[in-house]
Design an enzyme around this catalytic site. Structure first.
Site, PDB file in Angstrom:
ATOM      1  N   LYS A  82       0.837  -1.202   0.000  1.00 56.83           N
ATOM      2  CA  LYS A  82       0.000   0.000   0.000  1.00 56.83           C
ATOM      3  C   LYS A  82       0.872   1.252   0.000  1.00 56.83           C
ATOM      4  O   LYS A  82       0.578   2.222  -0.700  1.00 56.83           O
ATOM      5  CB  LYS A  82      -0.962  -0.009   1.187  1.00 56.83           C
ATOM      6  CG  LYS A  82      -2.103  -0.993   1.010  1.00 56.83           C
ATOM      7  CD  LYS A  82      -3.004  -1.035   2.228  1.00 56.83           C
ATOM      8  CE  LYS A  82      -4.128  -2.043   2.047  1.00 56.83           C
ATOM      9  NZ  LYS A  82      -4.882  -2.261   3.284  1.00 56.83           N
ATOM     10  N   LYS A  84     -10.229  -2.019  -7.952  1.00 55.41           N
ATOM     11  CA  LYS A  84     -10.496  -0.574  -7.859  1.00 55.41           C
ATOM     12  C   LYS A  84      -9.249   0.224  -8.144  1.00 55.41           C
ATOM     13  O   LYS A  84      -9.296   1.273  -8.756  1.00 55.41           O
ATOM     14  CB  LYS A  84     -10.979  -0.225  -6.447  1.00 55.41           C
ATOM     15  CG  LYS A  84     -12.436  -0.470  -6.248  1.00 55.41           C
ATOM     16  CD  LYS A  84     -12.835  -0.179  -4.823  1.00 55.41           C
ATOM     17  CE  LYS A  84     -12.194  -1.154  -3.876  1.00 55.41           C
ATOM     18  NZ  LYS A  84     -13.041  -2.143  -3.277  1.00 55.41           N
ATOM     19  N   LYS A 141      -6.096  -8.016 -13.690  1.00 59.60           N
ATOM     20  CA  LYS A 141      -7.013  -8.388 -12.607  1.00 59.60           C
ATOM     21  C   LYS A 141      -7.949  -7.209 -12.298  1.00 59.60           C
ATOM     22  O   LYS A 141      -7.486  -6.071 -12.158  1.00 59.60           O
ATOM     23  CB  LYS A 141      -6.198  -8.748 -11.359  1.00 59.60           C
ATOM     24  CG  LYS A 141      -7.066  -9.148 -10.202  1.00 59.60           C
ATOM     25  CD  LYS A 141      -6.286  -9.330  -8.921  1.00 59.60           C
ATOM     26  CE  LYS A 141      -7.277  -9.539  -7.790  1.00 59.60           C
ATOM     27  NZ  LYS A 141      -6.802  -9.272  -6.470  1.00 59.60           N
TER      28      LYS A 141
END
Ligand code: ADP
Ligand code: TRP
Length: 325
Positions: A110, A193, A190
């Protein structure tokens, strides 16, 4: 047996979320004590717009109920409606090694993607451990990307038990959701979002058609023979169509003379048919917000009763609370 899982409300749910996770959670709901929650506290690590967060949480509740989550079989609640979870998180933090969290790949991923490296993001797995341990969960269905967080949960629980008493926290096991369905997005990667390539489950008809028509394919001419197995349009069709329908479309690919537009139309039709009942159900729920809010509040009351019981046990084990006299 308690089955528990959480899902982050960070945007509208898409086909990848449904086939990779939601469908499988719902299939487990008949278990004696299933708890499902909308992880709004976790979402705060990435969603910083209050109005958007409120909408995402509401959409998540509508979507889950429309897709078949049945409040008479499973308990659905908002994570933040059970404030005991944040207290347990603190208690767990006091026995959590910094190095354990430093190893978490999801944190590193992240941060690499540009998400701010706040303490909340770093301690995300401890809140997740609290989510699980607060309800004495036995089984936690999760996607493969969350297995490490389950290991962290077990590690923290073991450390806590080692410090304060073997029976204090109940050790959960992960149930890894089947990986088979890696749903491709409109660009063939894939569906996610973060890649901006999603097709939302409850997208309105017109934009849905537009998104499906924009799915990337090769540029073979209409007459050319085509390969269904390497085509994302066909991969998506497989999610919705029966084996017989799939065989028919595959044969058309291989025969030549069919353009991708036609295959995309088949995906549109099949997906509309597949989710038709859920769409109807969702429209009913949208018209009945009092019912939906009631489900969430009743769920929170039930979850909270269990959470309070476990937190009391944990507080006692650590030496918190009133003096015995
Ligand atoms: P996103 O990648 O869109 O942010 P999340 O990471 O919030 O989605 O995923 C929530 C759940 O949905 C996870 O359990 C994940 O495994 C599943 N999931 C998401 N995208 C896909 C996909 N394209 N194919 C299969 N499962 C998916
Ligand atoms: N971290 C999970 C995800 O992103 C969501 C989640 C939060 C969760 N708390 C949980 C899943 C507890 C299972 C159990 O998918």
């Amino acid at each position: 047996m308690r089955v528990l899982s959480g899902i982050q409300p960070t945007g509208r749910f898409h086909w990848g979320n449904y086939f990779g996770a939601i469908q499988q959670y719902i299939a487990l709901q008949g278990n004696e004590q299933s708890f499902y929650f909308i992880a709004d506290l976790h979402a705060l690590t990435t969603v910083r717009e209050p109005l958007a967060l409120r909408e995402y949480v509401w959409d998540a509740a509508l979507d889950l109920l429309a897709l078949g989550l049945d409040p008479s079989q499973a308990t659905l609640f908002r994570q933040s409606d059970v404030p005991e979870v944040t207290e347990l998180m603190w208690l767990l933090m006091t026995v959590t090694q910094f190095s354990l969290l430093e190893k978490c790949t999801s944190y590193k991923d992240k941060v690499a993607k540009g998400i701010s490296a706040d303490a909340g993001l770093f301690t995300y797995p401890v809140l997740m451990a609290a989510d699980i341990l607060l309800y004495d969960s036995d089984v936690v269905p999760v996607g493969a990307d969350q297995i490490q967080h389950l290991e962290v949960t077990r590690d923290i629980a073991q450390r806590f038990n080692h410090t304060y008493g073997a029976e204090c926290l109940h050790l959960p096991t992960a149930r890894v959701l089947k990986e088979g369905a890696k749903v491709p997005g409109t660009d063939g990667e894939k569906m996610s979002k973060s890649y901006g390539n999603t097709i939302e489950i409850f997208e309105a008809e017109k934009p849905l058609r537009k998104k499906i028509m924009s799915i990337k394919t090769d540029s073979l001419p209409l007459e050319a023979v085509k390969d269904p197995d390497s085509c994302s349009v066909f991969a998506l069709y497989q999610l919705f169509a029966s084996p017989e329908q799939q065989a028919i479309l595959a044969a058309r690919y291989r025969a030549g003379g069919m353009g991708y537009g036609e295959a995309k139309q088949a995906v549109f039709d099949a997906s509309m048919a597949y989710f038709q009942r859920a769409r109807e159900k969702r429209a009913e729920l949208v018209a009945n917000p009092t019912y939906v809010e009631g489900v969430l509040q009743a769920g929170a009351i039930k979850a909270r009763a269990k959470g309070k019981e476990v937190l009391k046990r944990v507080r006692q084990a650590c030496g918190l609370g009133a003096h015995a006299g």
